[in-house]
Design a protein around this motif. Structure first.
Motif, PDB file in Angstrom:
ATOM      1  N   LYS A 119      -3.449  14.795  -4.862  1.00  0.00           N
ATOM      2  CA  LYS A 119      -3.339  16.193  -5.748  1.00  0.00           C
ATOM      3  C   LYS A 119      -3.588  17.197  -5.179  1.00  0.00           C
ATOM      4  O   LYS A 119      -4.206  17.113  -3.949  1.00  0.00           O
ATOM      5  CB  LYS A 119      -4.284  15.945  -6.718  1.00  0.00           C
ATOM      6  N   TRP A 120      -3.087  18.421  -5.504  1.00  0.00           N
ATOM      7  CA  TRP A 120      -3.276  19.707  -4.985  1.00  0.00           C
ATOM      8  C   TRP A 120      -2.975  19.760  -3.447  1.00  0.00           C
ATOM      9  O   TRP A 120      -3.598  19.828  -2.534  1.00  0.00           O
ATOM     10  CB  TRP A 120      -4.885  20.085  -5.084  1.00  0.00           C
ATOM     11  N   HIS A 121      -1.503  19.309  -3.265  1.00  0.00           N
ATOM     12  CA  HIS A 121      -0.964  18.851  -1.996  1.00  0.00           C
ATOM     13  C   HIS A 121       0.280  19.196  -1.757  1.00  0.00           C
ATOM     14  O   HIS A 121       1.170  19.070  -2.648  1.00  0.00           O
ATOM     15  CB  HIS A 121      -1.457  17.535  -1.743  1.00  0.00           C
ATOM     16  N   TRP A 122       0.562  19.643  -0.548  1.00  0.00           N
ATOM     17  CA  TRP A 122       2.068  19.831  -0.009  1.00  0.00           C
ATOM     18  C   TRP A 122       2.792  18.690   1.018  1.00  0.00           C
ATOM     19  O   TRP A 122       1.815  18.271   1.885  1.00  0.00           O
ATOM     20  CB  TRP A 122       2.295  21.108   0.709  1.00  0.00           C
ATOM     21  N   VAL A 123       3.564  18.022   0.721  1.00  0.00           N
ATOM     22  CA  VAL A 123       4.226  17.061   1.486  1.00  0.00           C
ATOM     23  C   VAL A 123       5.740  17.634   1.701  1.00  0.00           C
ATOM     24  O   VAL A 123       6.165  18.576   1.119  1.00  0.00           O
ATOM     25  CB  VAL A 123       4.319  15.738   0.871  1.00  0.00           C
ATOM     26  N   THR A 124       6.638  17.115   2.598  1.00  0.00           N
ATOM     27  CA  THR A 124       7.762  17.135   2.987  1.00  0.00           C
ATOM     28  C   THR A 124       8.743  15.917   2.415  1.00  0.00           C
ATOM     29  O   THR A 124       8.619  14.934   2.864  1.00  0.00           O
ATOM     30  CB  THR A 124       8.109  17.341   4.431  1.00  0.00           C
ATOM     31  N   ILE A 125       9.735  16.207   1.696  1.00  0.00           N
ATOM     32  CA  ILE A 125      10.774  15.252   1.215  1.00  0.00           C
ATOM     33  C   ILE A 125      11.823  15.265   2.263  1.00  0.00           C
ATOM     34  O   ILE A 125      12.352  16.084   2.561  1.00  0.00           O
ATOM     35  CB  ILE A 125      11.291  15.553  -0.291  1.00  0.00           C
ATOM     36  N   ILE A 126      12.199  14.000   2.399  1.00  0.00           N
ATOM     37  CA  ILE A 126      13.164  13.379   3.433  1.00  0.00           C
ATOM     38  C   ILE A 126      14.329  12.799   2.965  1.00  0.00           C
ATOM     39  O   ILE A 126      15.637  12.675   3.644  1.00  0.00           O
ATOM     40  CB  ILE A 126      12.620  13.082   4.786  1.00  0.00           C
ATOM     41  N   LEU A 146       7.000  12.961   4.225  1.00  0.00           N
ATOM     42  CA  LEU A 146       6.274  13.185   5.166  1.00  0.00           C
ATOM     43  C   LEU A 146       4.860  13.312   5.007  1.00  0.00           C
ATOM     44  O   LEU A 146       4.512  14.623   4.152  1.00  0.00           O
ATOM     45  CB  LEU A 146       6.893  14.126   6.372  1.00  0.00           C
ATOM     46  N   ASP A 147       3.673  12.661   5.147  1.00  0.00           N
ATOM     47  CA  ASP A 147       2.476  13.241   4.806  1.00  0.00           C
ATOM     48  C   ASP A 147       1.620  12.366   5.683  1.00  0.00           C
ATOM     49  O   ASP A 147       1.499  11.250   6.165  1.00  0.00           O
ATOM     50  CB  ASP A 147       2.094  12.969   3.392  1.00  0.00           C
ATOM     51  N   GLU A 148       0.651  13.346   6.435  1.00  0.00           N
ATOM     52  CA  GLU A 148      -0.445  12.682   7.140  1.00  0.00           C
ATOM     53  C   GLU A 148       0.116  11.870   8.653  1.00  0.00           C
ATOM     54  O   GLU A 148      -0.423  11.070   8.995  1.00  0.00           O
ATOM     55  CB  GLU A 148      -1.394  11.477   6.572  1.00  0.00           C
TER      56      GLU A 148
END
Length: 203
Positions: A151-158, A174-176
């Motif tokens: 939650k309260w988080h930005w990620v990148t959709i690929i 993409l995350d961590e």
């Protein structure tokens, strides 16, 4: 099953020359300062977009330089980068000050369900961006029942994978420093705070 995916995922492969590990995209824990490690998901997602638009593979040291630079533009407040506006305003300033052409699209997904765009609009936003080889920054303020998303988080959709009816759909993010998969309809139906999507074309 149909899958839409960015054409050059190898650009996200980041080599750590010290331990020879290969990461998939940046990780906010690479920041050196504690506050940046805690609040740096927004500039980290922005860094992924810049790295992809640069069209070459880089190592972790170079990726961190980009992350530090993006922090100065996509800068978290005490609430983090908790709106799409903070994200795209900062990103556009970065592009302007680096003499790069940038265009963006945004789709906000409000807390109030009656004000939200339809699931189909969200799906089409992601599909169209991927068809144009553009990664998407995804703000999730509440992950609902989707357990593979913070939650309260930005990620990148690929990528986007879906059945004919489009309501059985998953996106890879993409995350961590790794690739994860989440259910798009599950998030849409169960998030209580919403979030938003931003896609950038950057030259």
């Amino acid at each position: 099953m149909t899958k839409k995916v960015l054409r050059n995922l190898e650009y996200f492969e980041i080599l750590d020359e010290e331990n020879k590990a290969v990461y998939k995209g940046c990780s906010q824990v690479w920041y050196k300062k504690k506050w940046r490690k805690m609040a740096g998901c927004g500039p980290t997602a922005a860094s992924n977009i810049v790295i992809y638009s640069n069209k070459n593979k880089i190592n972790k040291r170079s990726a961190l330089k980009i992350m530090d630079e993006l922090w100065n533009y996509v800068t978290p407040t005490l609430m983090g980068v908790n709106t799409t506006e903070i994200f795209y305003d900062g990103f556009m300033k970065y592009a302007a000050e680096n003499s790069r052409k940038a265009l963006f699209k945004v789709l906000d997904i409000p807390k109030e369900k009656e004000l939200r765009p339809s699931y189909e609009m969200m799906f089409d936003f992601i599909e169209s961006s991927l068809d144009n080889d553009i990664p998407i920054a995804f703000l999730n303020l509440c992950n609902g029942e989707e357990k593979c998303l913070d939650k309260w988080h930005w990620v990148t959709i690929i990528s986007l994978e879906y059945e004919v009816d489009k309501h059985s759909a998953a996106v890879e993010i993409l995350d961590e420093g790794m690739v994860k998969k989440i259910s798009l309809p599950l998030w849409y139906e169960t998030t209580t705070l919403g979030g938003g999507l931003v896609s950038f074309f950057l030259e």
